[in-house]
Design a protein around this motif. Structure first.
Motif, PDB file in Angstrom:
ATOM      1  N   GLN A  36       0.813  -1.217   0.000  1.00  0.00           N
ATOM      2  CA  GLN A  36       0.000   0.000   0.000  1.00  0.00           C
ATOM      3  C   GLN A  36       0.846   1.266   0.000  1.00  0.00           C
ATOM      4  O   GLN A  36       0.302   2.360  -0.062  1.00  0.00           O
ATOM      5  CB  GLN A  36      -0.936  -0.003   1.201  1.00  0.00           C
ATOM      6  CG  GLN A  36      -1.980  -1.094   1.098  1.00  0.00           C
ATOM      7  CD  GLN A  36      -3.055  -0.917   2.131  1.00  0.00           C
ATOM      8  OE1 GLN A  36      -2.812  -1.166   3.304  1.00  0.00           O
ATOM      9  NE2 GLN A  36      -4.207  -0.463   1.692  1.00  0.00           N
ATOM     10  N   ASP A  37       2.155   1.123   0.066  1.00  0.00           N
ATOM     11  CA  ASP A  37       3.040   2.285   0.110  1.00  0.00           C
ATOM     12  C   ASP A  37       3.820   2.487  -1.184  1.00  0.00           C
ATOM     13  O   ASP A  37       4.801   3.227  -1.213  1.00  0.00           O
ATOM     14  CB  ASP A  37       4.020   2.164   1.284  1.00  0.00           C
ATOM     15  CG  ASP A  37       3.325   2.283   2.625  1.00  0.00           C
ATOM     16  OD1 ASP A  37       2.158   2.709   2.669  1.00  0.00           O
ATOM     17  OD2 ASP A  37       3.953   1.946   3.638  1.00  0.00           O
ATOM     18  N   ASP A  38       3.402   1.815  -2.244  1.00  0.00           N
ATOM     19  CA  ASP A  38       4.044   1.961  -3.557  1.00  0.00           C
ATOM     20  C   ASP A  38       5.564   1.818  -3.495  1.00  0.00           C
ATOM     21  O   ASP A  38       6.304   2.612  -4.073  1.00  0.00           O
ATOM     22  CB  ASP A  38       3.674   3.304  -4.195  1.00  0.00           C
ATOM     23  CG  ASP A  38       2.197   3.389  -4.514  1.00  0.00           C
ATOM     24  OD1 ASP A  38       1.618   2.360  -4.916  1.00  0.00           O
ATOM     25  OD2 ASP A  38       1.616   4.475  -4.350  1.00  0.00           O
ATOM     26  N   ILE A  55      -1.849  10.049   2.420  1.00  0.00           N
ATOM     27  CA  ILE A  55      -2.691   9.271   1.501  1.00  0.00           C
ATOM     28  C   ILE A  55      -4.131   9.301   1.998  1.00  0.00           C
ATOM     29  O   ILE A  55      -5.068   9.454   1.224  1.00  0.00           O
ATOM     30  CB  ILE A  55      -2.198   7.811   1.398  1.00  0.00           C
ATOM     31  CG1 ILE A  55      -0.824   7.768   0.737  1.00  0.00           C
ATOM     32  CG2 ILE A  55      -3.195   6.946   0.628  1.00  0.00           C
ATOM     33  CD1 ILE A  55      -0.163   6.404   0.773  1.00  0.00           C
ATOM     34  N   GLY A  56      -4.284   9.128   3.305  1.00  0.00           N
ATOM     35  CA  GLY A  56      -5.601   9.104   3.929  1.00  0.00           C
ATOM     36  C   GLY A  56      -6.032   7.686   4.228  1.00  0.00           C
ATOM     37  O   GLY A  56      -5.994   6.821   3.349  1.00  0.00           O
ATOM     38  N   TYR A  57      -6.414   7.454   5.486  1.00  0.00           N
ATOM     39  CA  TYR A  57      -6.798   6.097   5.874  1.00  0.00           C
ATOM     40  C   TYR A  57      -8.037   5.581   5.138  1.00  0.00           C
ATOM     41  O   TYR A  57      -8.087   4.395   4.796  1.00  0.00           O
ATOM     42  CB  TYR A  57      -6.916   5.971   7.389  1.00  0.00           C
ATOM     43  CG  TYR A  57      -5.546   5.863   8.011  1.00  0.00           C
ATOM     44  CD1 TYR A  57      -4.856   4.663   7.986  1.00  0.00           C
ATOM     45  CD2 TYR A  57      -4.921   6.970   8.565  1.00  0.00           C
ATOM     46  CE1 TYR A  57      -3.586   4.552   8.514  1.00  0.00           C
ATOM     47  CE2 TYR A  57      -3.648   6.869   9.100  1.00  0.00           C
ATOM     48  CZ  TYR A  57      -2.985   5.662   9.072  1.00  0.00           C
ATOM     49  OH  TYR A  57      -1.725   5.558   9.580  1.00  0.00           O
ATOM     50  N   PRO A  58      -9.025   6.423   4.838  1.00  0.00           N
ATOM     51  CA  PRO A  58     -10.142   5.889   4.043  1.00  0.00           C
ATOM     52  C   PRO A  58      -9.681   5.365   2.682  1.00  0.00           C
ATOM     53  O   PRO A  58     -10.136   4.311   2.227  1.00  0.00           O
ATOM     54  CB  PRO A  58     -11.086   7.089   3.899  1.00  0.00           C
ATOM     55  CG  PRO A  58     -10.806   7.915   5.115  1.00  0.00           C
ATOM     56  CD  PRO A  58      -9.319   7.784   5.336  1.00  0.00           C
ATOM     57  N   THR A  59      -8.755   6.064   2.050  1.00  0.00           N
ATOM     58  CA  THR A  59      -8.220   5.616   0.764  1.00  0.00           C
ATOM     59  C   THR A  59      -7.454   4.305   0.935  1.00  0.00           C
ATOM     60  O   THR A  59      -7.608   3.377   0.127  1.00  0.00           O
ATOM     61  CB  THR A  59      -7.301   6.694   0.163  1.00  0.00           C
ATOM     62  OG1 THR A  59      -8.073   7.879  -0.050  1.00  0.00           O
ATOM     63  CG2 THR A  59      -6.681   6.237  -1.151  1.00  0.00           C
ATOM     64  N   LEU A  60      -6.642   4.211   1.974  1.00  0.00           N
ATOM     65  CA  LEU A  60      -5.887   2.980   2.222  1.00  0.00           C
ATOM     66  C   LEU A  60      -6.820   1.810   2.504  1.00  0.00           C
ATOM     67  O   LEU A  60      -6.592   0.689   2.031  1.00  0.00           O
ATOM     68  CB  LEU A  60      -4.918   3.177   3.387  1.00  0.00           C
ATOM     69  CG  LEU A  60      -3.712   4.066   3.098  1.00  0.00           C
ATOM     70  CD1 LEU A  60      -2.965   4.391   4.381  1.00  0.00           C
ATOM     71  CD2 LEU A  60      -2.790   3.408   2.082  1.00  0.00           C
ATOM     72  N   GLU A  62      -9.955   1.409   1.488  1.00  0.00           N
ATOM     73  CA  GLU A  62     -10.633   1.006   0.249  1.00  0.00           C
ATOM     74  C   GLU A  62      -9.691   0.249  -0.671  1.00  0.00           C
ATOM     75  O   GLU A  62     -10.084  -0.710  -1.323  1.00  0.00           O
ATOM     76  CB  GLU A  62     -11.242   2.216  -0.453  1.00  0.00           C
ATOM     77  CG  GLU A  62     -12.424   2.807   0.284  1.00  0.00           C
ATOM     78  CD  GLU A  62     -13.531   1.787   0.538  1.00  0.00           C
ATOM     79  OE1 GLU A  62     -13.854   0.984  -0.361  1.00  0.00           O
ATOM     80  OE2 GLU A  62     -14.070   1.786   1.664  1.00  0.00           O
ATOM     81  N   SER A  63      -8.424   0.665  -0.723  1.00  0.00           N
ATOM     82  CA  SER A  63      -7.465  -0.066  -1.570  1.00  0.00           C
ATOM     83  C   SER A  63      -7.197  -1.454  -0.995  1.00  0.00           C
ATOM     84  O   SER A  63      -6.964  -2.403  -1.743  1.00  0.00           O
ATOM     85  CB  SER A  63      -6.172   0.726  -1.750  1.00  0.00           C
ATOM     86  OG  SER A  63      -5.380   0.715  -0.590  1.00  0.00           O
TER      87      SER A  63
END
Length: 132
Positions: A36-38, A55-60, A62-63
């Motif tokens: 998740q950290d590219d 990045i934002g925890y909601p984005t993380l 969902e990914s």
């Protein structure tokens, strides 16, 4: 064997995560290390936390959920530290994970519930008998 989605800690995909994936693969499992950290790897939690916050925890989250969608069943999700939370989130959306609750008719899975409670009780018995 299982398809395993393995989530890293806040510090990224460090050698220990890759070693865990290799161990699981050596036992015949298919393992997807979810980065998740590219590719970024951190030595300090403060820097890692700032990166994740940007990045934002909601984005993380969902990914994380999206990362398991294309894995072949049966899928197991696991993670280290913060990755444990990501794996929990990835396991839960829309799948109904109150499978041990008989009052949840749509979610209850008696065979899986029996297996889970047998393993939990066995684990607790081993802890109770442990010298540490």
């Amino acid at each position: 064997m299982a398809s395993i989605a393995l989530f890293h800690s806040a510090l990224g995909v460090r050698p220990g995560v890759l070693a865990a994936a290799d161990l699981l693969r050596s036992h015949g499992h298919e393992v997807a290390v979810i980065d998740q950290d590219d590719g970024r790897v951190f030595d300090e939690y403060e820097e890692a936390g700032a990166f994740a916050a940007a990045i934002g925890y909601p984005t993380l989250m969902e990914s994380a959920a999206a990362a398991v969608n294309n894995l072949a069943a049966p899928v197991v999700v696991a993670g280290f530290s913060n990755g444990g939370g990501m794996s929990e989130y990835a396991a839960a959306p829309g799948r109904g994970y109150l499978f041990t609750d008989q009052s949840m008719v749509a979610e209850y899975q008696p065979d899986a519930a029996e297996l889970l409670w047998g393993r939990v009780l066995s684990f607790l018995d081993s802890v109770a008998q442990s010298p540490w």
